[in-house]
Design a protein around this motif. Structure first.
Motif, PDB file in Angstrom:
ATOM      1  N   LEU A 163      42.407  42.714  43.966  1.00 26.91           N
ATOM      2  CA  LEU A 163      43.790  42.487  44.399  1.00 26.91           C
ATOM      3  C   LEU A 163      43.858  42.329  45.918  1.00 26.91           C
ATOM      4  O   LEU A 163      44.532  41.427  46.432  1.00 26.91           O
ATOM      5  CB  LEU A 163      44.689  43.640  43.941  1.00 26.91           C
ATOM      6  CG  LEU A 163      46.153  43.548  44.391  1.00 26.91           C
ATOM      7  CD1 LEU A 163      46.837  42.337  43.784  1.00 26.91           C
ATOM      8  CD2 LEU A 163      46.934  44.808  44.016  1.00 26.91           C
ATOM      9  N   LEU A 164      43.117  43.203  46.643  1.00 21.77           N
ATOM     10  CA  LEU A 164      43.125  43.122  48.112  1.00 21.77           C
ATOM     11  C   LEU A 164      42.614  41.759  48.578  1.00 21.77           C
ATOM     12  O   LEU A 164      43.178  41.148  49.486  1.00 21.77           O
ATOM     13  CB  LEU A 164      42.271  44.243  48.710  1.00 21.77           C
ATOM     14  CG  LEU A 164      42.886  45.642  48.617  1.00 21.77           C
ATOM     15  CD1 LEU A 164      41.918  46.693  49.144  1.00 21.77           C
ATOM     16  CD2 LEU A 164      44.206  45.704  49.387  1.00 21.77           C
ATOM     17  N   ALA A 165      41.562  41.281  47.908  1.00 19.15           N
ATOM     18  CA  ALA A 165      41.016  39.966  48.278  1.00 19.15           C
ATOM     19  C   ALA A 165      42.036  38.873  48.005  1.00 19.15           C
ATOM     20  O   ALA A 165      42.209  37.949  48.816  1.00 19.15           O
ATOM     21  CB  ALA A 165      39.724  39.707  47.495  1.00 19.15           C
ATOM     22  N   GLY A 188      44.029  32.268  32.451  1.00 21.52           N
ATOM     23  CA  GLY A 188      43.293  33.459  32.036  1.00 21.52           C
ATOM     24  C   GLY A 188      41.880  33.420  32.526  1.00 21.52           C
ATOM     25  O   GLY A 188      41.495  32.448  33.163  1.00 21.52           O
ATOM     26  N   PRO A 189      41.095  34.483  32.339  1.00 23.70           N
ATOM     27  CA  PRO A 189      41.488  35.810  31.841  1.00 23.70           C
ATOM     28  C   PRO A 189      41.954  36.727  32.964  1.00 23.70           C
ATOM     29  O   PRO A 189      42.527  36.240  33.952  1.00 23.70           O
ATOM     30  CB  PRO A 189      40.183  36.314  31.226  1.00 23.70           C
ATOM     31  CG  PRO A 189      39.121  35.728  32.099  1.00 23.70           C
ATOM     32  CD  PRO A 189      39.667  34.395  32.543  1.00 23.70           C
ATOM     33  N   GLY A 190      41.650  38.025  32.844  1.00 17.25           N
ATOM     34  CA  GLY A 190      42.095  39.114  33.708  1.00 17.25           C
ATOM     35  C   GLY A 190      42.390  38.838  35.168  1.00 17.25           C
ATOM     36  O   GLY A 190      43.493  39.105  35.647  1.00 17.25           O
ATOM     37  N   THR A 191      41.416  38.283  35.883  1.00 12.64           N
ATOM     38  CA  THR A 191      41.574  38.117  37.322  1.00 12.64           C
ATOM     39  C   THR A 191      42.797  37.264  37.677  1.00 12.64           C
ATOM     40  O   THR A 191      43.379  37.419  38.744  1.00 12.64           O
ATOM     41  CB  THR A 191      40.285  37.510  37.927  1.00 12.64           C
ATOM     42  OG1 THR A 191      39.177  38.294  37.474  1.00 12.64           O
ATOM     43  CG2 THR A 191      40.309  37.524  39.439  1.00 12.64           C
ATOM     44  N   CYS A 192      43.226  36.391  36.765  1.00 16.26           N
ATOM     45  CA  CYS A 192      44.367  35.533  37.080  1.00 16.26           C
ATOM     46  C   CYS A 192      45.654  36.344  37.172  1.00 16.26           C
ATOM     47  O   CYS A 192      46.598  35.960  37.846  1.00 16.26           O
ATOM     48  CB  CYS A 192      44.473  34.350  36.126  1.00 16.26           C
ATOM     49  SG  CYS A 192      45.372  34.621  34.621  1.00 16.26           S
ATOM     50  N   PHE A 193      45.691  37.510  36.500  1.00 16.63           N
ATOM     51  CA  PHE A 193      46.861  38.393  36.614  1.00 16.63           C
ATOM     52  C   PHE A 193      46.935  38.978  38.021  1.00 16.63           C
ATOM     53  O   PHE A 193      48.012  39.092  38.615  1.00 16.63           O
ATOM     54  CB  PHE A 193      46.770  39.504  35.561  1.00 16.63           C
ATOM     55  CG  PHE A 193      47.931  40.463  35.600  1.00 16.63           C
ATOM     56  CD1 PHE A 193      49.213  40.028  35.284  1.00 16.63           C
ATOM     57  CD2 PHE A 193      47.745  41.782  35.963  1.00 16.63           C
ATOM     58  CE1 PHE A 193      50.290  40.896  35.328  1.00 16.63           C
ATOM     59  CE2 PHE A 193      48.824  42.661  36.011  1.00 16.63           C
ATOM     60  CZ  PHE A 193      50.097  42.217  35.692  1.00 16.63           C
ATOM     61  N   VAL A 194      45.774  39.313  38.573  1.00 15.70           N
ATOM     62  CA  VAL A 194      45.714  39.852  39.927  1.00 15.70           C
ATOM     63  C   VAL A 194      46.205  38.808  40.940  1.00 15.70           C
ATOM     64  O   VAL A 194      46.946  39.128  41.869  1.00 15.70           O
ATOM     65  CB  VAL A 194      44.266  40.305  40.233  1.00 15.70           C
ATOM     66  CG1 VAL A 194      44.143  40.789  41.651  1.00 15.70           C
ATOM     67  CG2 VAL A 194      43.844  41.394  39.266  1.00 15.70           C
ATOM     68  N   LEU A 195      45.823  37.554  40.731  1.00 19.35           N
ATOM     69  CA  LEU A 195      46.305  36.470  41.594  1.00 19.35           C
ATOM     70  C   LEU A 195      47.821  36.377  41.525  1.00 19.35           C
ATOM     71  O   LEU A 195      48.499  36.201  42.541  1.00 19.35           O
ATOM     72  CB  LEU A 195      45.717  35.139  41.124  1.00 19.35           C
ATOM     73  CG  LEU A 195      44.405  34.703  41.744  1.00 19.35           C
ATOM     74  CD1 LEU A 195      43.847  33.522  40.967  1.00 19.35           C
ATOM     75  CD2 LEU A 195      44.608  34.328  43.206  1.00 19.35           C
ATOM     76  N   CYS A 196      48.341  36.519  40.320  1.00 20.35           N
ATOM     77  CA  CYS A 196      49.781  36.454  40.104  1.00 20.35           C
ATOM     78  C   CYS A 196      50.481  37.598  40.849  1.00 20.35           C
ATOM     79  O   CYS A 196      51.536  37.399  41.453  1.00 20.35           O
ATOM     80  CB  CYS A 196      50.035  36.515  38.607  1.00 20.35           C
ATOM     81  SG  CYS A 196      51.752  36.491  38.159  1.00 20.35           S
ATOM     82  N   LEU A 197      49.883  38.783  40.836  1.00 22.95           N
ATOM     83  CA  LEU A 197      50.462  39.921  41.566  1.00 22.95           C
ATOM     84  C   LEU A 197      50.536  39.615  43.058  1.00 22.95           C
ATOM     85  O   LEU A 197      51.538  39.910  43.715  1.00 22.95           O
ATOM     86  CB  LEU A 197      49.618  41.181  41.352  1.00 22.95           C
ATOM     87  CG  LEU A 197      49.700  41.854  39.981  1.00 22.95           C
ATOM     88  CD1 LEU A 197      48.865  43.123  39.965  1.00 22.95           C
ATOM     89  CD2 LEU A 197      51.150  42.181  39.624  1.00 22.95           C
ATOM     90  N   ALA A 198      49.479  39.023  43.592  1.00 24.99           N
ATOM     91  CA  ALA A 198      49.468  38.682  45.020  1.00 24.99           C
ATOM     92  C   ALA A 198      50.591  37.701  45.346  1.00 24.99           C
ATOM     93  O   ALA A 198      51.264  37.828  46.372  1.00 24.99           O
ATOM     94  CB  ALA A 198      48.110  38.096  45.399  1.00 24.99           C
TER      95      ALA A 198
END
Lengths: 170, 236
Positions: B135-137, B165-175
């Protein structure tokens, strides 16, 4: 005529065992197929010899060739007259786009079994035949490759139109 | 009021404001007519490896690269195969362009690597720190770098971010949501569910459905639940 069997990037022992099962081989020969090429991935099937460097043998009147992986299966797909595979969406798309007859066997051990959903949906539309380990001999003898519905070419305008709309290109 | 009640009220009020802000930045249920665009659109796409990468690149290959330019391919650390496939697509597009227009290749793309939110088979216990690092990245690339830079593309990470997808794309969305909360320029989010999903959504699909600007599925049966989403036929 060549049959290509592929398990994809993991393993699927039951599929590998089924395609060298006598009823399957007999029905394939009856339909005019004379060579079976098996991409067995990490499946742990005992052929009596190590499969690392590839091997070939004859069983029930059929020439069989086995290897684990190749960088790309595209060429193997185009040389095949029939493909029997796991129900991974990537393999399905690749094979149907080449217009090759396809029988898929969903891997029932996958936890989240959406492979079966895709196989059944495409089978209902007539683009491929969905089968199971035990039904494979029957699926082969009932297969009429000419009755399969050709898979449409990708309609590239769909996604571009959607994105144009969203981004304001009118 | 006593000091202790302030200690209770202040965080509550902050949380309330945060939720209120979040409510206002959530995408509207009806799509608004986009403003007419004449400039090319900086397009980012996340390549989630394997089948996700293949489908995402099929979506990209459908696009007019002179309109959707420049492009940023986001890959997970160690996924050199996806990077290679992105380069192959760019080279293929260049060849087509060359044969049609005789113009030189534009090479207007970059490949951006981010740490994975969760590795395959990673244990649940060690996932939070890995996800936080990821997430920080993402925040660094999506929020901080565009904020500090005055690049020619303007202070924005991209105009549109395509996810499948998958998982990491949710983190991008949070950013991206962090940008939205601060009122910073943020890319439009497009999520395209896999061709493999006929009746049910993937986990990332379920998570991202209320958050993205466009939620696209490839089988109409998924929309039978009455939830939001677009169906435009097969896209791959």
């Amino acid at each position: 005529m060549r049959v290509l069997v592929t398990v994809g990037s993991t393993d699927f022992d039951p599929l590998v065992l089924t395609v060298i099962w006598q009823p399957v081989l007999v029905n394939l020969i009856a339909r005019g197929y004379d060579k079976v090429i098996i991409q067995c991935g990490n499946s742990a099937v005992d052929f009596g010899r190590p499969v690392e460097s590839g091997l070939s043998f004859r069983k029930d009147g059929m020439d069989i060739e086995v290897w684990k992986f190749k960088p790309t299966l595209q060429e193997e797909y185009s040389r095949a007259d029939l493909v029997i595979s796991h129900a991974g969406s990537g393999t399905i798309l690749d094979v149907l786009r080449l217009g090759k007859p396809l029988i898929v066997i969903p891997n029932p051990t996958l936890l989240d079994n959406h492979q079966e959903e895709l196989a059944n949906a495409l089978s209902a539309l007539g683009h491929l035949k969905a089968s199971t380990i035990l039904d494979l001999p029957e699926t082969i003898s009932d297969l009429h490759t000419s009755s399969l519905t050709p898979f449409p070419a990708p309609d590239e305008s769909n996604f571009q139109a959607l994105l144009d709309e969203e981004m304001g290109f009118m | 009021m006593s000091v202790t009640s302030w200690f209770v009220l202040a965080p509550l009020a902050t949380l309330f404001c945060l939720f209120l802000r979040l409510y206002f930045v959530l995408p509207p249920s009806r799509t608004r007519q986009a403003r007419k665009r004449t400039e090319p659109c900086h397009t980012a796409v996340f390549l989630g490896s394997g089948g996700h990468t293949s489908e995402a690149l099929m979506l990209m290959s459908a696009l007019d690269f002179s309109r959707y330019s420049p492009r940023t391919y986001i890959i997970s650390e160690g996924d050199s195969l996806s990077a290679q496939k992105a380069i192959d697509l760019e080279n293929r597009k260049d060849l087509v362009r060359l044969s049609l227009t005789h113009r030189a290749p534009d090479k207007s793309y970059t490949i951006l690597t981010i740490p994975r939110a969760r590795r395959v088979h990673q244990s649940i216990i060690t996932t939070p720190p890995t996800a936080l690092w990821s997430l920080l990245a993402c925040v660094y690339h999506v929020t901080i770098v565009p904020f500090l830079s005055r690049s020619s593309h303007g202070p924005i990470f991209a105009d549109v971010l395509i996810l499948n997808g998958p998982g990491t794309c949710f983190v991008l969305c949070l950013a991206v949501y962090l940008n939205k909360c601060f009122g910073l320029p943020s890319p439009k989010l497009i999520y395209v569910e896999s061709f493999a999903r006929v009746r049910s959504l993937s986990l990332s699909g379920k998570l991202l459905r209320p958050l993205v600007d466009r939620f696209v599925v490839q089988w109409p049966t998924i929309l039978n639940d009455g939830g939001r989403g677009d169906y435009r036929g097969w896209l791959v």
